[in-house]
Design a protein around this motif. Structure first.
Motif, mmCIF file in Angstrom:
data_model
loop_
_atom_site.group_PDB
_atom_site.id
_atom_site.type_symbol
_atom_site.label_atom_id
_atom_site.label_comp_id
_atom_site.label_asym_id
_atom_site.label_seq_id
_atom_site.Cartn_x
_atom_site.Cartn_y
_atom_site.Cartn_z
ATOM 1 N N LEU A 86 0.797 -1.216 0.000
ATOM 2 C CA LEU A 86 0.000 0.000 0.000
ATOM 3 C C LEU A 86 0.834 1.273 0.000
ATOM 4 N N ASP A 87 1.992 1.255 0.664
ATOM 5 C CA ASP A 87 2.797 2.462 0.791
ATOM 6 C C ASP A 87 4.213 2.083 1.199
ATOM 7 N N CYS A 88 5.166 2.925 0.812
ATOM 8 C CA CYS A 88 6.566 2.773 1.226
ATOM 9 C C CYS A 88 7.050 4.094 1.788
ATOM 10 N N ALA A 89 7.816 4.024 2.849
ATOM 11 C CA ALA A 89 8.445 5.199 3.445
ATOM 12 C C ALA A 89 9.795 4.773 3.987
ATOM 13 N N GLY A 90 10.852 5.350 3.435
ATOM 14 C CA GLY A 90 12.191 4.912 3.828
ATOM 15 C C GLY A 90 12.351 3.450 3.456
ATOM 16 N N ASP A 91 12.787 2.629 4.426
ATOM 17 C CA ASP A 91 12.911 1.198 4.123
ATOM 18 C C ASP A 91 11.771 0.380 4.731
ATOM 19 N N TRP A 92 10.642 1.028 4.988
ATOM 20 C CA TRP A 92 9.458 0.359 5.511
ATOM 21 C C TRP A 92 8.383 0.257 4.436
ATOM 22 N N ALA A 93 7.641 -0.833 4.463
ATOM 23 C CA ALA A 93 6.501 -1.040 3.572
ATOM 24 C C ALA A 93 5.262 -1.237 4.427
#
Length: 115
Positions: A86-93
């Motif tokens: 659904l979304d990625c931010a930095g190295d998190w999904a």
């Protein structure tokens, strides 16, 4: 799991009629800023996303309720399971197992490479 192509997309103006209970974190793929497109008729969010189909990599993962390694644990997802990104931010999904969840955060490296 239902593929994104089979979701019923909202038609016309999306609106809610009355109060809505907020689900517990880690359940439905819903945040204040973003929600799964299949939830558009039931929950209000600033934006809705059509997820990208991906798979969990070679190891089982435990979803995190927030983008922190020390965040509370959510559901455990088996290696190789098809999920929705659904979304990625930095190295998190931020991922979900479909529009009814569970949902949570994993490190991007825990996902199999995109096909």
């Amino acid at each position: 799991m239902t593929s994104p192509a089979s979701y019923t997309l909202p038609d016309g103006i999306v609106g809610l009629k009355g109060p809505v209970d907020r689900p517990a974190p880690g359940t439905l793929p819903l945040r204040g800023d973003l929600a799964h497109i299949a939830l558009a008729g039931r929950y209000l969010a600033a934006h809705y996303v059509i997820p990208q189909m991906r798979r969990v990599g070679s190891e089982t993962v435990t979803l995190k309720i927030a983008m922190r390694d020390d965040a509370d644990d959510g559901a455990t997802i088996d290696a190789g399971t098809e999920i929705e990104l659904l979304d990625c931010a930095g190295d998190w999904a931020w991922i979900a197992c479909g529009p009814e969840g569970p949902s949570g955060y994993v490190r991007l490296g825990a996902l199999a490479p995109a096909a």
